[in-house]
Scaffold this active site. Structure first.
Site, PDB file in Angstrom:
ATOM      1  N   GLU A   1      -8.353  -4.935   5.428  1.00  0.00           N
ATOM      2  CA  GLU A   1      -8.190  -5.966   6.453  1.00  0.00           C
ATOM      3  C   GLU A   1      -8.856  -5.458   7.720  1.00  0.00           C
ATOM      4  O   GLU A   1      -8.671  -4.302   8.101  1.00  0.00           O
ATOM      5  CB  GLU A   1      -6.717  -6.257   6.727  1.00  0.00           C
ATOM      6  CG  GLU A   1      -6.021  -7.027   5.623  1.00  0.00           C
ATOM      7  CD  GLU A   1      -4.557  -7.294   5.941  1.00  0.00           C
ATOM      8  OE1 GLU A   1      -4.049  -6.722   6.929  1.00  0.00           O
ATOM      9  OE2 GLU A   1      -3.926  -8.058   5.211  1.00  0.00           O
TER      10      GLU A   1
ATOM     11  N   TRP B   1      -4.829   3.907   7.404  1.00  0.00           N
ATOM     12  CA  TRP B   1      -4.294   2.733   8.093  1.00  0.00           C
ATOM     13  C   TRP B   1      -4.203   2.967   9.588  1.00  0.00           C
ATOM     14  O   TRP B   1      -3.506   3.871  10.048  1.00  0.00           O
ATOM     15  CB  TRP B   1      -2.921   2.419   7.529  1.00  0.00           C
ATOM     16  CG  TRP B   1      -2.260   1.167   8.019  1.00  0.00           C
ATOM     17  CD1 TRP B   1      -2.718  -0.104   7.923  1.00  0.00           C
ATOM     18  CD2 TRP B   1      -0.968   1.086   8.646  1.00  0.00           C
ATOM     19  NE1 TRP B   1      -1.791  -0.983   8.450  1.00  0.00           N
ATOM     20  CE2 TRP B   1      -0.715  -0.289   8.897  1.00  0.00           C
ATOM     21  CE3 TRP B   1       0.000   2.037   9.012  1.00  0.00           C
ATOM     22  CZ2 TRP B   1       0.466  -0.726   9.510  1.00  0.00           C
ATOM     23  CZ3 TRP B   1       1.164   1.590   9.609  1.00  0.00           C
ATOM     24  CH2 TRP B   1       1.389   0.231   9.858  1.00  0.00           C
TER      25      TRP B   1
ATOM     26  N   GLN C   1       0.814  -1.214   0.000  1.00  0.00           N
ATOM     27  CA  GLN C   1       0.000   0.000   0.000  1.00  0.00           C
ATOM     28  C   GLN C   1       0.859   1.281   0.000  1.00  0.00           C
ATOM     29  O   GLN C   1       2.016   1.286   0.387  1.00  0.00           O
ATOM     30  CB  GLN C   1      -0.928  -0.006   1.220  1.00  0.00           C
ATOM     31  CG  GLN C   1      -2.005  -1.058   1.187  1.00  0.00           C
ATOM     32  CD  GLN C   1      -1.541  -2.411   1.649  1.00  0.00           C
ATOM     33  OE1 GLN C   1      -0.397  -2.603   2.047  1.00  0.00           O
ATOM     34  NE2 GLN C   1      -2.439  -3.389   1.600  1.00  0.00           N
TER      35      GLN C   1
ATOM     36  N   GLU D   1      -7.776   0.092   6.399  1.00  0.00           N
ATOM     37  CA  GLU D   1      -7.486  -1.128   7.154  1.00  0.00           C
ATOM     38  C   GLU D   1      -7.453  -0.925   8.667  1.00  0.00           C
ATOM     39  O   GLU D   1      -6.969   0.105   9.157  1.00  0.00           O
ATOM     40  CB  GLU D   1      -6.121  -1.674   6.731  1.00  0.00           C
ATOM     41  CG  GLU D   1      -6.045  -2.104   5.280  1.00  0.00           C
ATOM     42  CD  GLU D   1      -4.759  -2.839   4.980  1.00  0.00           C
ATOM     43  OE1 GLU D   1      -4.836  -4.004   4.558  1.00  0.00           O
ATOM     44  OE2 GLU D   1      -3.680  -2.248   5.190  1.00  0.00           O
TER      45      GLU D   1
END
Length: 720
Positions: A617, A561, A288, A595
């Site tokens: 995720e 993130w 990423q 994520e």
């Protein structure tokens, strides 16, 4: 509500006489040093209100300079209207031009941040009509707060005018040098390879370090180079076309530092270069936040590390790869508005839009999601040389784009902005100085570095460009939001990282104010290669990562993130409940990576939203089932469309779970959305990584559960 005639305007003669008297007073012998004269600051600025009587009486009508339009509230106490001046100003007076429905008791309140207010004036016997009220103080936000109405109706203002001066110091210069961490080469520069190697040695494994570097190559041809690109390092050509700057050699990302595993090769970029790879194929093994933009590879491109170890995600845009792209071990990838000679292999989720040479639609076997065009796109701004002068090229919007925006002998479409119109931000610059530069009308160019900001950077001028070099990083102090964009057209945010601070911020980036109704379709704001991080480099907290309120915004490649490794990582240590929240209508996300958030990774509340490619995720570190319980639902969806939404569409979306703290956790679904004809999804998947946690469905109660430890996706081709 009744209407009253507006007060008469001063005659031209009276205005001239007043101006002459003022000028004579300034020139009288013995007079003090002249100060900047107060000016009308509020006209046309963003205005909000506690309520409106109807669509025809919005808050904006009180600051539009038209004495025939007005704001009016609902028929209740209390009510308020406020205006955002865009920058701190020394205030002199306000003029309130009331309609019959005026305030008997009210306050004039001031704020520097729109949250904390002080009272500058109050009365319990407001006479209505036209009132001129002297004020002292410095503020950015000014509010009229009514506590008692004088009539049975609400509160109504023909005009709410705030006067003062923004003369807060000397004018900041535009342009200048780019600082020591922008390293510029031309073909005659000695020791290029040694300098590239020196920075790579420092940055190869510095995943959470403070080093930031930008390599810039002037137009020309460079022979025999291998530019290995480590963390927080960007490499770019300075031509108007990628083919203006050719490297006979390679721009390489590999994973030797991590034992051949590329799943942590984040935060780096390559842009605006042509490559002739030494062995015919360039290697770009990333995951990423590592965009490959506006590149011309005169050969093939290998997206896996040496030895074909794991890699997990990536993004190509506006690029031409003459040969084949070898996907190999890449679990997911998005390619937009490009041209490729071919594509091999695919793991779970390979998405293409507007890409010439893309493989045919085949999901789930082979796992290709292919759209012929990209509905709306606009390429990222970039620095280039026009002769000896630095400029920033700002590409034009394209509709139903296919292929690159350059090449084929055509000039790129867009506009150029000279560096002299940018404030070149260098480490040590304060948020106050940055906001002063914006208030002066300058754009921002952040040079490589880490910037602590103790107040919000406010981007309120239409068309403002905020461009980062070398993954310049903003860290909000004291729990502020790092950056906010106003309710304006055409802002371009690109190429920087926002890293949460240890004190919880309500959000890290906000595009537009809550509740806006402005249509920005003709000139949308774009957010490109802007990355959000919570934890990893140290403890960080934020309630929401990025909030998009402005309609028509394009979010083109972001990684939001909550860290699952590094320093300051734990279920509560780097708490962040929501990653990406969309309240605006007609928002388009192309290349959305979000994520590990504690609750919803994506919340989509606006109408007619579209997402092309989503990778997710769920949070690894949930301690147990109870920690993620969402009422009667097991876990929070990775991507949630609000029940109120009537129209929404997504293509190529994947969610993965790896509950390594408690592998018995069950996740109800990866996606949640209302079942309506206008809400449609194409090519969805969920995966349990090695059996650490399981999904029971793909979307809502539809789709087969994951099971066992085989890491096989459960897929849905079309929903509903």
């Amino acid at each position: 509500m009744p209407l009253t005639p507006t007060a008469p305007r001063p005659t031209l003669a009276a205005a001239l006489a007043a101006a002459l008297v003022a000028a004579l007073l300034v020139l009288l012998p013995g007079s003090t040093t002249a100060q900047a004269a107060p000016v009308l600051l509020s006209q046309g600025r963003p205005a909000t209100a506690s309520s409106v009587e109807g669509a025809g009486t919005p808050a904006a009508a009180a600051v539009d300079g038209d004495n025939g339009t007005r704001w009016s509230s609902q028929f209740a106490d209390p009510q308020w209207i406020q205006v955002d001046l865009g920058a701190p100003a020394r205030l002199s007076h306000v003029v309130l031009r009331w309609e019959t429905a005026h305030a008997r008791a009210y306050r004039i309140e001031l704020s520097t941040n729109g949250t904390d207010w002080t009272t500058a004036y109050s009365t319990a016997a407001g006479p209505g009509g036209v009132q001129t009220l002297d004020l002292t103080g410095t503020a950015r936000h000014v509010r009229v707060y009514g506590t008692q109405r004088a009539t049975e109706w609400g509160y109504s203002l023909w005009e709410f005018q705030v006067y003062g001066t923004t003369d807060t110091g000397p004018t900041l210069p535009g342009g200048g040098d780019l600082g020591p961490n922008v390293i510029v080469f031309d073909p005659s520069t000695p020791g290029i390879q040694a300098r590239l190697d020196q920075v790579f040695q420092q940055q190869e494994s510095a995943q959470f370090g403070s080093g930031r570097y930008q390599f810039l190559f002037k137009p020309g041809t460079y022979n025999g180079l291998n530019a290995q690109i480590g963390f927080y390092t960007s490499i770019s050509g300075l031509g108007l076309s990628p083919d203006d700057t050719t490297i006979n050699g390679d721009v390489t990302v590999d994973a030797g530092w991590f034992n051949g595993n590329a799943t942590q090769n984040f935060w780096r970029s390559a842009e605006n270069l042509a490559l002739n790879p030494v062995n015919g194929t360039d290697r770009w093994a990333v995951s990423q936040a590592a965009p490959f933009r506006r590149m011309h590879v005169k050969g093939g491109l290998n997206l896996s590390p040496d030895g074909y170890g794991w890699a997990s995600g990536g993004y190509i845009a506006d690029s031409k790869i003459d040969g084949q792209v070898g996907n190999y071990s890449q679990q997911q990838w998005y390619t937009r508005d490009s041209s490729i000679g071919g594509w091999s292999n695919g793991v779970w989720n390979q998405v293409f839009s507007g890409t010439q040479g893309a493989p045919a639609q085949g999901f789930p076997n082979p796992p290709y999601t292919t759209l012929d065009t990209t509905p709306v796109s606009r390429e990222k701004p970039f620095l280039y040389l026009d002769g000896n002068d630095y400029k920033v090229f700002v590409p034009a919007k394209r509709v139903n784009a296919r292929g690159t925006s350059w090449g084929n002998g055509t000039a790129p479409q867009g506009s150029s902005v000279p560096l002299s119109q940018f404030y070149v931000v260098k480490p040590g610059a304060t948020a106050a100085t940055i906001n002063q530069a914006l208030a002066q009308g300058l754009h921002l160019l952040f040079t490589p570095g880490v910037y602590h900001v103790d107040r919000t950077i406010e981007v309120n001028r239409p068309g403002t460009v905020v461009l980062g070099l070398g993954l310049a990083t903003l860290i909000p102090d004291n729990g502020v939001t790092a950056m906010k964009v106003g309710d304006v057209d055409g802002v371009r945010l690109a190429g920087f990282l926002i890293d949460a601070g240890p004190v919880n911020s309500p959000s890290l980036l906000e595009i537009g104010p809550a509740g806006t109704t402005t249509d920005h379709a003709a000139d949308p704001t774009t957010v490109q290669d802007v990355f959000i991080r919570v934890g990893g480099a140290g403890p960080g907290k934020a309630t929401v990562g990025m909030i998009v309120n402005n309609h028509d915004t394009i979010v083109d490649h972001t990684w939001i993130w909550r860290a699952d490794h590094g320093d300051g990582v734990g279920w509560e240590t780097n708490r962040s409940d929501y990653g990406f929240r969309v309240n605006g209508d007609d928002v388009l996300a192309t290349g959305l990576f979000v994520e590990h958030f504690n609750k919803y990774d994506v919340q989509w509340n606006g109408e007619r939203g579209r997402t092309i490619f989503f990778q997710n995720e769920k949070a690894y570190d949930a301690p147990n089932q109870a920690a993620i319980q969402n009422g009667s639902i097991k876990g929070y969806a990775a991507y949630r469309v609000a029940d109120s939404v009537a129209v929404h569409e997504g293509w190529g979306l994947g969610s993965y779970c790896y509950y390594n703290v408690d592998p018995t956790i069950r996740q109800e679904h990866g996606f949640q959305a209302p079942v309506k004809p206008g809400v449609r999804f194409h090519d969805l998947l969920v995966v349990s990584l090695g059996g650490n946690g399981q999904y029971e469905h793909v979307i809502n109660s539809t789709g087969s559960p994951t099971s066992g430890t085989s890491t096989v996706p459960s897929t849905i081709v079309s929903f509903p």
